[in-house]
Design a protein around this motif. Sequence first.
Motif, mmCIF file in Angstrom:
data_model
loop_
_atom_site.group_PDB
_atom_site.id
_atom_site.type_symbol
_atom_site.label_atom_id
_atom_site.label_comp_id
_atom_site.label_asym_id
_atom_site.label_seq_id
_atom_site.Cartn_x
_atom_site.Cartn_y
_atom_site.Cartn_z
ATOM 1 N N TYR A 109 -6.114 -13.298 -4.563
ATOM 2 C CA TYR A 109 -7.378 -12.607 -4.305
ATOM 3 C C TYR A 109 -7.168 -11.494 -3.280
ATOM 4 N N ALA A 110 -6.532 -11.838 -2.175
ATOM 5 C CA ALA A 110 -6.320 -10.864 -1.098
ATOM 6 C C ALA A 110 -5.444 -9.705 -1.563
ATOM 7 N N GLU A 111 -4.425 -10.000 -2.354
ATOM 8 C CA GLU A 111 -3.543 -8.948 -2.868
ATOM 9 C C GLU A 111 -4.305 -7.971 -3.752
ATOM 10 N N GLY A 112 -5.138 -8.508 -4.632
ATOM 11 C CA GLY A 112 -5.923 -7.658 -5.519
ATOM 12 C C GLY A 112 -6.901 -6.786 -4.749
ATOM 13 N N LEU A 113 -7.484 -7.344 -3.699
ATOM 14 C CA LEU A 113 -8.429 -6.590 -2.894
ATOM 15 C C LEU A 113 -7.748 -5.395 -2.223
ATOM 16 N N LEU A 114 -6.613 -5.633 -1.586
ATOM 17 C CA LEU A 114 -5.902 -4.545 -0.908
ATOM 18 C C LEU A 114 -5.378 -3.512 -1.895
ATOM 19 N N ALA A 115 -5.006 -3.961 -3.083
ATOM 20 C CA ALA A 115 -4.483 -3.030 -4.089
ATOM 21 C C ALA A 115 -5.519 -1.981 -4.459
ATOM 22 N N VAL A 116 -6.778 -2.413 -4.632
ATOM 23 C CA VAL A 116 -7.853 -1.477 -4.982
ATOM 24 C C VAL A 116 -8.312 -0.702 -3.748
ATOM 25 N N LYS A 117 -8.359 -1.349 -2.612
ATOM 26 C CA LYS A 117 -8.803 -0.716 -1.371
ATOM 27 C C LYS A 117 -7.934 0.490 -1.019
ATOM 28 N N TYR A 118 -6.626 0.363 -1.197
ATOM 29 C CA TYR A 118 -5.707 1.418 -0.765
ATOM 30 C C TYR A 118 -5.050 2.174 -1.925
ATOM 31 N N ARG A 119 -5.594 2.044 -3.112
ATOM 32 C CA ARG A 119 -5.006 2.754 -4.239
ATOM 33 C C ARG A 119 -5.264 4.257 -4.124
ATOM 34 N N VAL A 120 -4.444 5.023 -4.844
ATOM 35 C CA VAL A 120 -4.598 6.473 -4.866
ATOM 36 C C VAL A 120 -4.738 6.921 -6.310
ATOM 37 N N LYS A 121 -5.430 8.040 -6.503
ATOM 38 C CA LYS A 121 -5.633 8.596 -7.830
ATOM 39 C C LYS A 121 -5.097 10.011 -7.888
ATOM 40 N N THR A 122 -4.664 10.408 -9.064
ATOM 41 C CA THR A 122 -4.221 11.772 -9.265
ATOM 42 C C THR A 122 -5.264 12.521 -10.078
ATOM 43 N N ALA A 123 -5.158 13.829 -10.057
ATOM 44 C CA ALA A 123 -6.140 14.650 -10.761
ATOM 45 C C ALA A 123 -6.114 14.425 -12.266
ATOM 46 N N ASP A 124 -4.978 13.941 -12.795
ATOM 47 C CA ASP A 124 -4.881 13.703 -14.235
ATOM 48 C C ASP A 124 -5.311 12.298 -14.629
ATOM 49 N N GLY A 125 -5.950 11.557 -13.712
ATOM 50 C CA GLY A 125 -6.529 10.263 -14.045
ATOM 51 C C GLY A 125 -5.646 9.056 -13.822
ATOM 52 N N LYS A 126 -4.425 9.241 -13.332
ATOM 53 C CA LYS A 126 -3.535 8.121 -13.071
ATOM 54 C C LYS A 126 -3.924 7.420 -11.776
ATOM 55 N N TYR A 128 -2.531 4.631 -8.836
ATOM 56 C CA TYR A 128 -1.354 3.960 -8.294
ATOM 57 C C TYR A 128 -1.752 3.116 -7.092
ATOM 58 N N GLY A 129 -1.155 1.935 -7.002
ATOM 59 C CA GLY A 129 -1.455 1.061 -5.884
ATOM 60 C C GLY A 129 -0.487 -0.099 -5.826
ATOM 61 N N GLY A 130 -0.716 -0.980 -4.894
ATOM 62 C CA GLY A 130 0.159 -2.135 -4.705
ATOM 63 C C GLY A 130 0.504 -2.283 -3.236
ATOM 64 N N PRO A 131 1.289 -3.291 -2.896
ATOM 65 C CA PRO A 131 1.621 -3.546 -1.492
ATOM 66 C C PRO A 131 2.258 -2.361 -0.771
ATOM 67 N N MET A 132 3.070 -1.541 -1.491
ATOM 68 C CA MET A 132 3.699 -0.412 -0.820
ATOM 69 C C MET A 132 2.654 0.576 -0.307
ATOM 70 N N TYR A 133 1.556 0.734 -1.051
ATOM 71 C CA TYR A 133 0.484 1.612 -0.607
ATOM 72 C C TYR A 133 -0.332 0.959 0.508
ATOM 73 N N ALA A 134 -0.535 -0.351 0.440
ATOM 74 C CA ALA A 134 -1.238 -1.050 1.517
ATOM 75 C C ALA A 134 -0.429 -0.993 2.808
ATOM 76 N N LEU A 135 0.881 -1.154 2.702
ATOM 77 C CA LEU A 135 1.750 -1.081 3.875
ATOM 78 C C LEU A 135 1.721 0.312 4.486
ATOM 79 N N GLU A 136 1.753 1.347 3.638
ATOM 80 C CA GLU A 136 1.792 2.721 4.144
ATOM 81 C C GLU A 136 0.425 3.198 4.612
ATOM 82 N N GLY A 145 7.000 -0.064 3.225
ATOM 83 C CA GLY A 145 6.572 0.179 1.852
ATOM 84 C C GLY A 145 7.732 0.560 0.963
ATOM 85 N N VAL A 146 8.636 1.369 1.497
ATOM 86 C CA VAL A 146 9.829 1.758 0.741
ATOM 87 C C VAL A 146 10.700 0.546 0.448
ATOM 88 N N LEU A 147 10.867 -0.330 1.443
ATOM 89 C CA LEU A 147 11.658 -1.544 1.231
ATOM 90 C C LEU A 147 11.062 -2.402 0.128
#
Length: 460
Positions: A109-126, A128-136, A145-147
């Motif tokens: 539950y917590a992982e899914g919440l952070l994934a959406v909270k810190y996700r990023v979008k591109t102008a072409d509709g893509k 991106y998210g996940g722990p690396m984005y939450a860490l950064e 995040g790189v590790l």
Amino acid sequence: MDALNQFFADLGSFLWGWPMVILLLGTHIFLTVILRFPQRKLWTAIKLSVKKDKNATGEVSQFGALATALAATIGTGNIVGVATAVALGGPGAVLWCWLTGFFGIATKYAEGLLAVKYRVKTADGKVYGGPMYALERGLGWRKMGVLFAVFTVVAAFGIGNTVQANAISTVTYEAYNISPYITGAVICFLTAAVVLGGIKGIARVCMMLVPFMAVFYVIGCIVILYINSAYLLPAISIILESAFTPQAAGGGFAGSTMMLAARYGIARGLFSNESGMGSAPIVAAAAQTRNPVRQALVSSTGTFWDTVVICALTGLVIVSSVIAYPDISYENGATLTKVAFSKIPVIGTPLLTFGLLTFAFSTILGWELYGERAVGYLSGRGWTICFRVLFIVAVFIGSIMNLDIVWNLADCMNALMAIPNLLSLLFLSGVIVSETRKYLWNNQLDKDMEEEEPLDADKR
């Protein structure tokens, strides 16, 4: 090869010592408590998982994201992995695996919440998210995040690729004497046909495949338990007894202790449901959802179906079969699984083969997406095509590799991914509680979140 296998075995033993057990289960329990037992919202989560939220933004539906995550988690860990845990850790490993899943619902539950909270979008509709984005973006830990992304790429070739391909080739060879080279070639072709369609193609296939294969497998397990019904209660008894006692278990088992049961049960539990590993949030971030909590609830159901239901059934099948047929060998997980399912007249072996084939193939698809998104985080989307090609080639290599080294490598990658992800969950626990209070505890699940402006298309 033997030296390399021993190296990974020793590294896995070190990584999966008591510190990891405490960190993993401690995080599960900590999040369960501070989130007021999100497991009690399971029915609400299940209902949300099958609803379409047409007004929400994202690349795939909530069910599509869940199906893709389940495709990656429902794999050989549910079949051969549970049997391997029983073979190495004794019957008590089944309970530790189940407990990892039950408390892991809060972590997923917590992982899914952070994934959406810190996700990023591109102008072409893509998306991106996940722990690396939450860490950064959440903690400012770019290097961490790189590790995580590096570990994810390596794990994609291990836990999500070669392990699955090896399981398929092993079972098809033992059951039908089909050459691993032929099996590997067929899996390569099927993988290429799906992954070249990107996330939407993968999600589309998973939405069709996952419900069918799960129901089919569960029915098979129920049939075996009916055949072994006289040994079901003794199986439950020995599982409970050996999970918390330092002595070796009886009932046809030998050499298993509480430490071994905990170590292998937790390791296989994480391998199976991936709660705490940080893989599933990568696809959860792409879901069409109104706010982080809606997708967090949907994501949490993945651990319930994977471990609380499917792994528990598999564990009961394996342990009851060993008690019912004490002459069979339980020292090898794959062999033990094959013998257990062969007790179903006529269709037992084909059922196992079909289950492994579909489970493992779907896992390959899900992990290709995880690895691809991690590569995109590290170096931009230009390298994702190269990753796809290498990933497809690795499917063939995994089909002809030695099973022991594959499993040992997978155990290592599980732990290395889990560490930075669990740290992000602990340090961002205040954010998780705040978002939960805003949307769930205040009955605002239908409220839309505020999202940032899309990034330029050339940015990750």
